[in-house]
Motif scaffolding. Structure first.
Motif, PDB file in Angstrom:
ATOM      1  N   ILE A  83     -10.140  45.063 -77.195  1.00  0.00           N
ATOM      2  CA  ILE A  83      -9.613  44.201 -76.126  1.00  0.00           C
ATOM      3  C   ILE A  83      -8.616  44.970 -75.265  1.00  0.00           C
ATOM      4  CG2 ILE A  83      -8.161  42.170 -75.686  1.00  0.00           C
ATOM      5  CD1 ILE A  83      -9.583  40.886 -78.156  1.00  0.00           C
ATOM      6  N   ILE A  84      -7.788  45.799 -75.890  1.00  0.00           N
ATOM      7  CA  ILE A  84      -6.845  46.612 -75.117  1.00  0.00           C
ATOM      8  C   ILE A  84      -7.604  47.560 -74.187  1.00  0.00           C
ATOM      9  CG2 ILE A  84      -5.036  48.370 -75.272  1.00  0.00           C
ATOM     10  CD1 ILE A  84      -4.141  47.021 -77.895  1.00  0.00           C
ATOM     11  N   ALA A  85      -8.732  48.084 -74.634  1.00  0.00           N
ATOM     12  CA  ALA A  85      -9.551  48.932 -73.752  1.00  0.00           C
ATOM     13  C   ALA A  85     -10.012  48.149 -72.531  1.00  0.00           C
ATOM     14  CB  ALA A  85     -10.756  49.479 -74.530  1.00  0.00           C
ATOM     15  N   LEU A  86     -10.354  46.871 -72.701  1.00  0.00           N
ATOM     16  CA  LEU A  86     -10.735  46.033 -71.556  1.00  0.00           C
ATOM     17  C   LEU A  86      -9.562  45.874 -70.592  1.00  0.00           C
ATOM     18  CD1 LEU A  86     -12.683  43.141 -73.374  1.00  0.00           C
ATOM     19  CD2 LEU A  86     -13.570  45.337 -72.561  1.00  0.00           C
ATOM     20  N   LYS A  97     -14.414  41.347 -59.373  1.00  0.00           N
ATOM     21  CA  LYS A  97     -13.200  42.167 -59.271  1.00  0.00           C
ATOM     22  C   LYS A  97     -13.435  43.576 -59.795  1.00  0.00           C
ATOM     23  CE  LYS A  97      -9.608  38.597 -59.568  1.00  0.00           C
ATOM     24  NZ  LYS A  97      -8.442  38.128 -60.360  1.00  0.00           N
ATOM     25  N   ASN A  98     -14.415  43.722 -60.685  1.00  0.00           N
ATOM     26  CA  ASN A  98     -14.690  45.011 -61.315  1.00  0.00           C
ATOM     27  C   ASN A  98     -15.853  45.751 -60.627  1.00  0.00           C
ATOM     28  OD1 ASN A  98     -13.782  46.780 -63.428  1.00  0.00           O
ATOM     29  ND2 ASN A  98     -15.692  46.367 -64.520  1.00  0.00           N
ATOM     30  N   GLY A  99     -16.032  45.480 -59.352  1.00  0.00           N
ATOM     31  CA  GLY A  99     -17.060  46.192 -58.594  1.00  0.00           C
ATOM     32  C   GLY A  99     -18.469  45.759 -58.920  1.00  0.00           C
ATOM     33  N   GLY A 100     -18.624  44.559 -59.483  1.00  0.00           N
ATOM     34  CA  GLY A 100     -19.945  44.048 -59.811  1.00  0.00           C
ATOM     35  C   GLY A 100     -20.408  44.386 -61.214  1.00  0.00           C
ATOM     36  N   PHE A 101     -19.595  45.152 -61.949  1.00  0.00           N
ATOM     37  CA  PHE A 101     -19.974  45.554 -63.302  1.00  0.00           C
ATOM     38  C   PHE A 101     -19.188  44.741 -64.345  1.00  0.00           C
ATOM     39  CE2 PHE A 101     -20.974  49.271 -60.760  1.00  0.00           C
ATOM     40  CZ  PHE A 101     -22.236  49.615 -61.238  1.00  0.00           C
ATOM     41  N   PRO A 102     -19.809  44.450 -65.499  1.00  0.00           N
ATOM     42  CA  PRO A 102     -19.072  43.784 -66.574  1.00  0.00           C
ATOM     43  C   PRO A 102     -17.923  44.661 -67.056  1.00  0.00           C
ATOM     44  CG  PRO A 102     -21.438  43.805 -67.014  1.00  0.00           C
ATOM     45  CD  PRO A 102     -21.202  44.724 -65.863  1.00  0.00           C
ATOM     46  N   ILE A 103     -16.836  44.023 -67.454  1.00  0.00           N
ATOM     47  CA  ILE A 103     -15.693  44.754 -68.004  1.00  0.00           C
ATOM     48  C   ILE A 103     -16.041  45.165 -69.432  1.00  0.00           C
ATOM     49  CG2 ILE A 103     -13.258  44.603 -68.641  1.00  0.00           C
ATOM     50  CD1 ILE A 103     -13.047  42.465 -66.354  1.00  0.00           C
ATOM     51  N   SER A 104     -16.032  46.468 -69.694  1.00  0.00           N
ATOM     52  CA  SER A 104     -16.512  46.964 -70.987  1.00  0.00           C
ATOM     53  C   SER A 104     -15.606  48.019 -71.611  1.00  0.00           C
ATOM     54  CB  SER A 104     -17.907  47.577 -70.810  1.00  0.00           C
ATOM     55  OG  SER A 104     -17.832  48.728 -69.963  1.00  0.00           O
ATOM     56  N   GLY A 105     -14.435  48.251 -71.006  1.00  0.00           N
ATOM     57  CA  GLY A 105     -13.574  49.333 -71.481  1.00  0.00           C
ATOM     58  C   GLY A 105     -14.045  50.694 -71.006  1.00  0.00           C
ATOM     59  N   LYS A 106     -14.787  50.726 -69.936  1.00  0.00           N
ATOM     60  CA  LYS A 106     -15.432  51.950 -69.463  1.00  0.00           C
ATOM     61  C   LYS A 106     -14.437  53.091 -69.270  1.00  0.00           C
ATOM     62  CE  LYS A 106     -18.399  53.811 -65.809  1.00  0.00           C
ATOM     63  NZ  LYS A 106     -19.100  53.524 -64.540  1.00  0.00           N
ATOM     64  N   GLY A 107     -14.739  54.216 -69.921  1.00  0.00           N
ATOM     65  CA  GLY A 107     -13.961  55.430 -69.735  1.00  0.00           C
ATOM     66  C   GLY A 107     -12.672  55.504 -70.520  1.00  0.00           C
ATOM     67  N   ILE A 108     -12.298  54.432 -71.222  1.00  0.00           N
ATOM     68  CA  ILE A 108     -11.047  54.435 -71.981  1.00  0.00           C
ATOM     69  C   ILE A 108     -11.288  55.093 -73.340  1.00  0.00           C
ATOM     70  CG2 ILE A 108      -9.206  53.038 -72.986  1.00  0.00           C
ATOM     71  CD1 ILE A 108      -9.322  52.991 -69.897  1.00  0.00           C
ATOM     72  N   GLY A 109     -10.511  56.121 -73.663  1.00  0.00           N
ATOM     73  CA  GLY A 109     -10.670  56.823 -74.928  1.00  0.00           C
ATOM     74  C   GLY A 109      -9.965  56.097 -76.060  1.00  0.00           C
ATOM     75  N   VAL A 110     -10.705  55.822 -77.131  1.00  0.00           N
ATOM     76  CA  VAL A 110     -10.158  55.135 -78.303  1.00  0.00           C
ATOM     77  C   VAL A 110     -10.400  55.999 -79.536  1.00  0.00           C
ATOM     78  CG1 VAL A 110     -10.138  53.021 -79.690  1.00  0.00           C
ATOM     79  CG2 VAL A 110     -10.764  52.907 -77.257  1.00  0.00           C
ATOM     80  N   SER A 152     -17.193  36.002 -79.758  1.00  0.00           N
ATOM     81  CA  SER A 152     -17.162  34.712 -79.065  1.00  0.00           C
ATOM     82  C   SER A 152     -15.812  34.025 -79.228  1.00  0.00           C
ATOM     83  CB  SER A 152     -18.278  33.798 -79.579  1.00  0.00           C
ATOM     84  OG  SER A 152     -18.142  33.586 -80.967  1.00  0.00           O
ATOM     85  N   ILE A 153     -15.238  34.059 -80.420  1.00  0.00           N
ATOM     86  CA  ILE A 153     -13.968  33.347 -80.637  1.00  0.00           C
ATOM     87  C   ILE A 153     -12.815  34.023 -79.913  1.00  0.00           C
ATOM     88  CG2 ILE A 153     -13.414  34.568 -82.800  1.00  0.00           C
ATOM     89  CD1 ILE A 153     -12.196  31.928 -83.781  1.00  0.00           C
ATOM     90  N   THR A 154     -12.899  35.325 -79.688  1.00  0.00           N
ATOM     91  CA  THR A 154     -11.809  36.027 -79.016  1.00  0.00           C
ATOM     92  C   THR A 154     -11.870  35.894 -77.498  1.00  0.00           C
ATOM     93  OG1 THR A 154     -13.084  38.078 -78.922  1.00  0.00           O
ATOM     94  CG2 THR A 154     -11.660  37.760 -80.849  1.00  0.00           C
ATOM     95  N   GLY A 155     -12.957  35.378 -76.960  1.00  0.00           N
ATOM     96  CA  GLY A 155     -13.087  35.256 -75.516  1.00  0.00           C
ATOM     97  C   GLY A 155     -13.704  36.464 -74.856  1.00  0.00           C
ATOM     98  N   VAL A 156     -14.130  37.466 -75.641  1.00  0.00           N
ATOM     99  CA  VAL A 156     -14.749  38.660 -75.066  1.00  0.00           C
ATOM    100  C   VAL A 156     -16.043  38.301 -74.338  1.00  0.00           C
ATOM    101  CG1 VAL A 156     -15.893  40.845 -75.643  1.00  0.00           C
ATOM    102  CG2 VAL A 156     -13.689  40.267 -76.680  1.00  0.00           C
ATOM    103  N   ASP A 157     -16.834  37.385 -74.898  1.00  0.00           N
ATOM    104  CA  ASP A 157     -18.088  36.991 -74.249  1.00  0.00           C
ATOM    105  C   ASP A 157     -17.830  36.414 -72.860  1.00  0.00           C
ATOM    106  OD1 ASP A 157     -19.434  37.843 -76.452  1.00  0.00           O
ATOM    107  OD2 ASP A 157     -19.900  35.853 -77.232  1.00  0.00           O
ATOM    108  N   ARG A 158     -16.758  35.653 -72.704  1.00  0.00           N
ATOM    109  CA  ARG A 158     -16.416  35.080 -71.396  1.00  0.00           C
ATOM    110  C   ARG A 158     -16.028  36.172 -70.411  1.00  0.00           C
ATOM    111  NH1 ARG A 158     -12.314  30.269 -71.228  1.00  0.00           N
ATOM    112  NH2 ARG A 158     -13.145  30.192 -69.097  1.00  0.00           N
ATOM    113  N   VAL A 159     -15.353  37.218 -70.904  1.00  0.00           N
ATOM    114  CA  VAL A 159     -14.990  38.345 -70.038  1.00  0.00           C
ATOM    115  C   VAL A 159     -16.245  38.975 -69.461  1.00  0.00           C
ATOM    116  CG1 VAL A 159     -13.962  40.649 -69.994  1.00  0.00           C
ATOM    117  CG2 VAL A 159     -12.842  38.819 -71.285  1.00  0.00           C
TER     118      VAL A 159
END
Length: 475
Positions: free
Chosen positions: A423-426, A143-156, A127-134
């Motif tokens: 966050i970088i994955a997002l 903008k993301n095709g109707g899906f929440p931004i979740s880092g989809k497909g990014i390898g970490v 919550s403090i980082t703003g991820v919840d707002r994303v």
């Protein structure tokens, strides 16, 4: 003719003195650098104190993995216990003082360093980082095709103690797409051999729980808490690279090598590292350090390296590793959920930095973190075995009884770094073309100011995922 040469020498000397007076430091990662500069000072001291072979890290002057000719060079001087890497020109070996001296005379050798022991950096939300707002912003979702931004497909890559892939939040075969166990025990070797590791291991974190906690912060799904303790990027593809509870430089380099070797297979764009060496605190950036050579090669390949700053605060000059000051990495300080800097979070040095030439390009480095993220009383995935009593009191205070078997509370910059990796994955999901420098700019330009602190303590300020994601769309 002699007069011209003398005048030229005087001119070069005066120019060097001018650069020194301005605080500008110049380094090169080529074999042309003074041979004495290529010997790690720590290794030099170790060699004076012992008689037998010691663990060293040898870096050769080229791109790609170790070549057969280099293996033959090692054999020719009597080195017979070593590990070679697949995508990095680096060898870990047992070598005597005489053999190290021979290595330093070889034109193909960039540097020889001691295989220092490292420490994981845990001290004892979204919550403090703003991820919840994303996640909830309708405009961003649209903008993301109707899906929440979740880092989809990014390898970490989680370059840590290991990951417990039997935990449903970070389940092997689901969001944990690979789990690797590797340990570089040079003393157990017979010969000069390629690095070996075990893949698809259900649980590689049977000793500490550190890497499991980190993995849950990056991309846990929150499956065992109804989403309450979901990680920053639950759509990311996690790759665990575990070295066990005891870690040294060579182990961590194995993680970097794995990321390079398997980048295309797993779309690896980020590697997060929550470890360091207090013995390397307060030092200048050293481009010949094998960790810096490794992270530079990752940078060249579009993989972003994230480091924890260390837990030796609140004094200055306490960032635990010169490699955390590399211009191309993101180094994270630890903040509280109230937006303050944690007392334990390592600080840099005001105004300290310099210029560095690496691979023909000039970079500027600073002795400071890049950004600050939550690192105090962070709740994330608990390793099932062994159960630790380390955080029992905090767990009882912050976690409901129903969730205690699955989650635990840790503090440290170890917990801050994976917040930023997530966050970088997002950012990379919404703009896959971003490189390390652009990601750093976005994080820094959107950070929330931390009043009462300076950049050598907190970097640009407290990370703001919401503003960072919005800005990433326009890059």
């Amino acid at each position: 003719m002699r007069k011209k040469v003398s005048l030229l020498f005087v001119g070069v000397l005066l120019f060097s003195m001018l650069l020194s007076s301005l605080g500008v430091q110049n380094y090169k990662t080529t074999a042309a650098t003074s041979k004495t500069a290529l010997l790690d000072k720590v290794l030099e001291n170790v060699l004076q104190a012992v008689n037998g072979p010691v663990e060293v890290i040898i870096t050769f002057d080229h791109d790609g993995g170790v070549e057969e000719a280099e293996v033959n060079l090692l054999k020719a001087i009597g080195i017979n216990k070593a590990i070679t890497f697949q995508s990095l020109p680096i060898v870990g070996a047992l070598a005597t003082k005489q053999q190290v001296e021979q290595l330093l005379e070889m034109e193909s050798v960039v540097s020889v360093y001691y295989n220092q022991k490292l420490q994981y950096e845990n001290e004892g939300s979204t919550s403090i980082t703003g991820v919840d707002r994303v996640r909830t912003d309708e405009n961003l979702r649209s903008k993301n095709g109707g899906f929440p931004i979740s880092g989809k497909g990014i390898g970490v890559v989680i370059n840590d103690s290991g990951v417990d892939g039997t935990h449903n939040d970070i389940k092997l075969g689901r969001n944990l797409i690979q789990n690797v166990f590797a340990s570089s025990n040079l003393n157990a070797l017979t010969g000069i051999l390629p690095i070996t590791y075990l893949e698809n291991v259900p649980n590689t974190d049977s000793d500490s729980g550190h890497g499991t906690h980190v993995a849950g912060t990056v991309g846990g799904t929150g499956a065992m808490s109804g989403g309450k303790y979901e990680g920053v990027a639950p759509g990311a593809n996690l790759i665990g690279y575990g070295s066990g509870a005891v870690v040294a430089m060579l182990d961590t380099i194995g993680g970097f090598d794995y990321a390079l070797t398997h980048q295309q297979e797993y779309n690896i764009r980020i590697i997060t590292n929550s470890w360091g060496a207090t013995s390397d605190a307060g030092t200048d950036f050293d481009p010949n350090d094998p960790i810096n050579i490794a992270t530079k090669k990752l940078y060249d390949r579009g993989i972003i390296t994230v480091f924890s700053a260390g837990n030796s605060g609140s004094a200055e000059a306490t960032i635990s590793g010169n490699y955390k000051k590399a211009p191309w990495v993101v180094t994270v300080a630890a903040g509280s959920k109230e937006g303050d800097l944690a007392d334990f979070s390592s600080r840099g040095v005001k105004g300290k930095g310099g210029s560095v030439e690496v691979d023909g390009a000039t970079f500027t480095w600073q002795d400071s973190p890049t950004i600050t993220a939550p690192g105090v009383d962070i709740i994330s995935t608990r390793v099932f075995s062994p159960l630790s009593a380390l955080s029992t009191q905090k767990d009882l205070e912050f976690i409901s009884p129903a969730h205690l078997p699955y989650y635990t509370t840790f503090s440290g910059t170890s917990m801050a770094a994976p917040h930023v990796a997530g966050i970088i994955a997002l950012l990379l999901e919404v703009n896959p073309q971003l490189d390390s420098m652009e990601v750093k700019e976005i994080l820094q330009n959107t950070a929330t100011e931390m009043k009462g602190y300076e950049d050598w303590e907190v970097g640009a300020g407290y990370v703001n995922a919401y503003e960072a994601v919005k800005l990433a769309y326009s890059y």
